[in-house]
Scaffold this active site. Structure first.
Site, PDB file in Angstrom:
ATOM      1  N   ASP A 268      23.032  16.266  26.541  1.00  0.00           N
ATOM      2  CA  ASP A 268      22.525  15.009  26.437  1.00  0.00           C
ATOM      3  C   ASP A 268      22.126  14.461  25.093  1.00  0.00           C
ATOM      4  O   ASP A 268      21.490  15.239  24.377  1.00  0.00           O
ATOM      5  CB  ASP A 268      21.677  14.771  27.682  1.00  0.00           C
ATOM      6  CG  ASP A 268      21.631  13.321  28.232  1.00  0.00           C
ATOM      7  OD1 ASP A 268      22.307  12.188  27.595  1.00  0.00           O
ATOM      8  OD2 ASP A 268      21.410  12.773  29.115  1.00  0.00           O
ATOM      9  N   GLU A 633      16.101  -2.143  36.246  1.00  0.00           N
ATOM     10  CA  GLU A 633      16.217  -0.665  36.505  1.00  0.00           C
ATOM     11  C   GLU A 633      17.304  -0.180  35.860  1.00  0.00           C
ATOM     12  O   GLU A 633      18.670  -0.820  35.719  1.00  0.00           O
ATOM     13  CB  GLU A 633      16.644  -0.628  38.197  1.00  0.00           C
ATOM     14  CG  GLU A 633      17.939  -1.406  38.848  1.00  0.00           C
ATOM     15  CD  GLU A 633      18.266  -0.759  40.206  1.00  0.00           C
ATOM     16  OE1 GLU A 633      17.535  -0.087  40.498  1.00  0.00           O
ATOM     17  OE2 GLU A 633      19.233  -1.256  40.675  1.00  0.00           O
TER      18      GLU A 633
END
Length: 884
Positions: A268, A633
């Site tokens: 990542d 969100e």
């Protein structure tokens, strides 16, 4: 002429070809296996060249004919961040379809557009980020806690459903060609990763072995062994003290040794940097880089692998270990056809015209229809098309962001829920609209101000056209001639990763070459403003980059150097009715996403809350559209509003601003249907107790507004099911950072949910009967057939999502309450009967992880087959026994 003379030229030609072949490097020989070609290419690189190829932004090696390649691309629910693309419902919405076949169809369309876009980019010499063939999707982490902001990217809380949807997605992306892979899919984030977002760079997870193998790993194993996924992405966090992106146990033992994974592993972004900066596993960047390569991370999204040269010199890593990682990376580039003539690669023949094709748009609408979950209906729905006056109220009703979620592309013509309703109603129906309330209190809301409608603007004096003239330029200085000029009816645009002209190209207004401009553009809108009444107006410009507004040639808003995320600029001006004012708005895009809006508050306008109540009182019925958007969100966000923190949620209820408005609307006495947008569970206890109808629309994609209207007016019968548990607002959840599954999800939660996993209503009714098992017992290595009939006993055609769960009876060890092990969609007309069957295999469907023996096992004993319409709505059940 004798035969020897005739043969001489042929022999000479064969010798020439043979010599040429001998001189040709093996990596250029199209007849050799990809593995041999990749190894040969790596062997010809210098150490410095090899190291440079291990980063996501790999440079060209001209002497070897290796072009530059940027590995980073996204395709979570459509090709993302590369301009125009079909945008399907967000991943959590796709999971709500419970439909593997539909997922395969959608992923196939996504990969068609991905290939077409890549080859158009390549033809123009563009090889930057979001232009390649290696896609970092899907996200198959388990949505274990409803507070996690990235849960919207997943397929929900159930490992089995996540695996089934994930495998279908991978197969659709990677294609079925025996030689060339269509695109690469990436299973992420491996493993045990689901928030909190604020802690992800330093968090250390220690799940039980049972939770690891029964919850967190099964979907990854399925994508590797069944889906053949090309790539796996590591996670930011540590697992048992090891960086998930450099974990001997995860990457070497489990992934490669136990599961036989032969693809490549990517970190990542900056998770290798985290090894020394945040996890403090080692002290220096060279040590972190060496650790990553040695323990199985082949590709670094970041810059830490730049330190591999000093790592080699310090004898922290060997060149041979670097070669192993690089061979995997070059192999996948060969498998994607990057070094072969395009005419030999089947996927390279996909034309650019498939991008945003009409049939893709239709599929997006169908997918959205199937994703919508009818949570409650006391008879209010479907609405009559002959309703005289309908009020549509709420902060996400006319909001494009409520369609998109995160990791999205730029849809050609997104349809908001308000727009979809207006298109759906008959000519006799009047639709009133008011935003009514902010999405969340305390948030600067540039989209809250009403837009200036087209009938109050014209492109030039005397023109009968409505709107402003828009001139689109390359770069921010308005240099040269505009690449396109048109009249825009309203100034309300949002483009993902720039490239506004890509949006226009989908409508045939630009060539594909012009359409792929990317970031760095500017737009100038000019014309006249025609105020309807005299008085003081507040002009409001919302933009996330540079913006200037002129009125009668006077600069009244100057935000040209204020490059911030969706900044709101407002100015009060006195305007006279009947007078035309020259107006000019200039905008440039510089950062990641592009957004600009031009609105106004007119003299005497009522506050939005009062305006909404007036609309409700004047209507026969109300549709309230609220919930969440990707603005509050998502992934590691700078968000700190009541109920939200860093992208995650701290309160499962609707934001207070929306709750107050919803309660006031209900108090008018008019029937209110609640439509929720969002990517996670919402605790709408008050609405469940008092409102007649509730829909969960998720982030429904580019045709979400049409799909919601289709369901509201009965054009489509809802058939979506919840892929997550909706908890009650007073439910005390386990600590967010506790990765134990105890008390979480339908599998381990023992309380009463607001809406259970698998829940979803229909406009018709289905009856289940005649459940039969083909045997009362089964061997651990055998199989068992379960069959039953389902009948549509209502008055409308519909689809029932039949769900099979298996539960242990009197288990001697801790087990899940039950596990989903089968789903069948059955489309039935009124009165029609369908036969449904399932096959259970104990070695797959009844296994548990035996930590003492370090393996999966099947316990003998009694189990129960439960078949129903949700995890809580079981309509038929039977017991059977597993024999030793």
């Amino acid at each position: 002429m004798n035969s020897g003379t005739k043969l001489a030229p042929a022999i000479a030609m064969l010798l020439s070809v043979s010599m040429a072949s001998a001189e040709q490097p093996a990596y250029k020989d199209l007849n050799k296996p990809f593995e041999e070609r990749a190894a040969d290419l790596v062997s010809r690189m210098t150490l410095e060249e090899k190291i440079a190829q291990l980063g996501n932004d790999a440079p060209a090696i001209p002497r070897l004919g290796v072009p530059a390649y940027e590995w980073w691309n996204e395709a979570l629910h459509g090709v993302a961040r590369a301009g125009a693309a079909t945008v399907f419902p967000q991943a959590i919405g796709l999971a709500a379809t419970f439909d593997e076949k539909l997922m395969l169809e959608i992923a196939t369309v996504i990969s068609d557009e991905a290939r077409a876009k890549h080859h158009e980019f390549a033809r123009r010499g563009l090889r930057g980020r979001y232009q390649g063939l290696t896609f970092w999707s899907p996200n198959i982490n388990i949505f274990r806690d409803p507070r996690w902001g990235r849960g919207q990217e997943t397929y929900g809380e159930d490992p089995w459903l996540t695996a089934r949807m994930g495998v279908a997605f991978v197969k659709g992306l990677q294609g079925d060609d025996p030689k060339y892979r269509k695109v690469d899919a990436t299973a992420k984030h491996f493993a045990v990763h689901s928030g909190p977002e604020a802690d992800r760079h330093h968090f250390d997870v220690h799940p039980s072995e049972r939770d690891l193998y029964e919850t967190y790993l099964p979907a990854f194993q399925a994508l590797v062994q069944e889906g053949g996924v090309a790539s796996v992405m590591g996670a930011y966090n540590r697992v048992y003290g090891e960086s998930a992106s450099a974990s001997p146990r995860l990457l070497q033992q489990i992934l490669r040794k136990d599961w036989g994974f032969e693809g490549y592993v990517v970190s990542d972004c900056d998770s290798i940097e985290d090894i020394y900066k945040h996890h403090k596993i080692v002290k220096t960047a060279p040590e972190a880089a060496a650790l990553g390569v040695r323990y199985g991370c082949d590709l670094d999204c970041g810059k830490t692998y730049d330190y591999l040269l000093p790592a080699v010199k310090q004898k922290l890593i060997t060149e041979a270990e670097i070669d192993t990682a690089l061979r995997r990376l070059m192999l996948t580039r060969f498998q994607l056809g990057m070094f072969d003539p395009p005419e030999q690669v089947r996927w390279a023949q996909i034309p650019y015209s498939v991008n945003q094709a009409p049939k893709h748009d239709q599929l997006a609408r169908r997918a959205a229809q199937k994703s919508i979950v009818l949570l409650k209906n006391d008879g209010m729905l479907p609405l009559s098309r002959d309703i005289k006056t309908l009020a549509v109220i709420g902060p996400t009703a006319d909001e494009v962001m409520s369609l998109l979620g995160n990791y999205y592309g730029t849809p050609a013509a997104p349809v908001t829920i308000l727009q979809g309703i207006r298109e759906a109603v008959g000519p006799k129906t009047k639709v009133l609209y008011s935003r009514g309330a902010d999405l969340v209190q305390g948030r600067e809301e540039p989209r809250a101000v009403p837009l200036i409608d087209s009938n109050f603007m014209r492109p030039e004096a005397g023109s009968k056209q409505q709107g402003l003239k828009g001139e689109y330029f390359r770069g921010r200085e308005f240099a040269g001639a505009p690449v396109m000029t048109r009249v825009d009816s309203r100034i309300a645009f949002r483009w993902d990763r720039g490239a506004p002209t890509d949006d226009l190209a989908a409508r045939g207004e630009l060539s594909s070459a012009q359409a792929l401009a990317g970031d760095d553009f500017s737009v100038r809108w000019t014309g006249e403003l025609l105020p309807p009444t005299s008085g003081k107006y507040e002009l409001v410009v919302g933009a996330n980059d540079g913006v200037r507004l002129y009125l009668d040639d006077k600069l009244i808003v100057d935000g040209w150097e204020q490059n911030e995320r969706v900044r709101s600029h407002s100015v009060s001006v006195d305007l006279e009715a009947g007078r035309a004012y020259k107006i000019k708005l200039e905008y440039f895009e510089d950062i990641r996403d592009a957004e600009v809006r031009l609105g106004w508050r007119r003299p005497g306008a009522k506050p939005p809350f009062e305006e909404a109540l007036d609309a409700a009182r004047a209507a026969d019925a109300v549709v309230f559209v609220g919930g969440l958007t990707g603005d509050v969100e998502g992934e590691e966000m700078k968000v700190n509003y009541p109920g939200f923190a860093g992208g995650d949620r701290t309160d499962l209820r609707l934001p207070e601003s929306q709750r107050k408005l919803l309660e006031a609307l209900h108090a008018t006495g008019k029937p209110v249907a609640l439509v929720l947008t969002g990517g996670s569970a919402l605790a709408v206890d008050w609405a469940q107790q008092r409102l007649p109808a509730i829909l969960m629309a998720w982030y429904p994609g580019q045709r979400g507004g049409n799909a919601v209207a289709d369901v509201l007016f009965g054009e489509a019968n809802p058939s979506g099911r919840l892929p997550v548990t909706f908890y009650k607002e007073n439910e005390k959840l386990p600590a967010f950072d506790d990765y134990s599954m105890e008390g979480r999800t339908y599998r381990y939660f023992t309380g009463q949910p607001l809406y259970p996993f698998g829940h979803g209503l229909s406009y018709t009714r289905f009856e289940y009967s005649n459940l039969k098992l083909d045997s009362a017992s089964v061997a651990a290595d055998g199989s068992l057939q379960a069959s039953l009939t389902v009948k549509n006993v209502g008055s409308r055609p519909g689809e029932e999502v039949v769900q099979l769960y298996v539960a242990p009876i009197e288990s001697k060890r801790p087990r899940a309450n039950k596990d989903l092990r089968g789903v069948k969609r059955v489309a039935l007309k009124p009165g029609e009967v369908g036969n449904v069957s399932f096959t259970l295999q104990p070695t797959n469907d009844l296994r548990h992880y035996d930590a003492d023996a370090d393996r999966y096992a099947v316990d003998p004993g009694k189990y129960e087959v439960q078949i129903g319409a949700s995890s809580a709505d079981i309509r038929a059940r039977q017991t059977f026994e597993v024999k030793r």
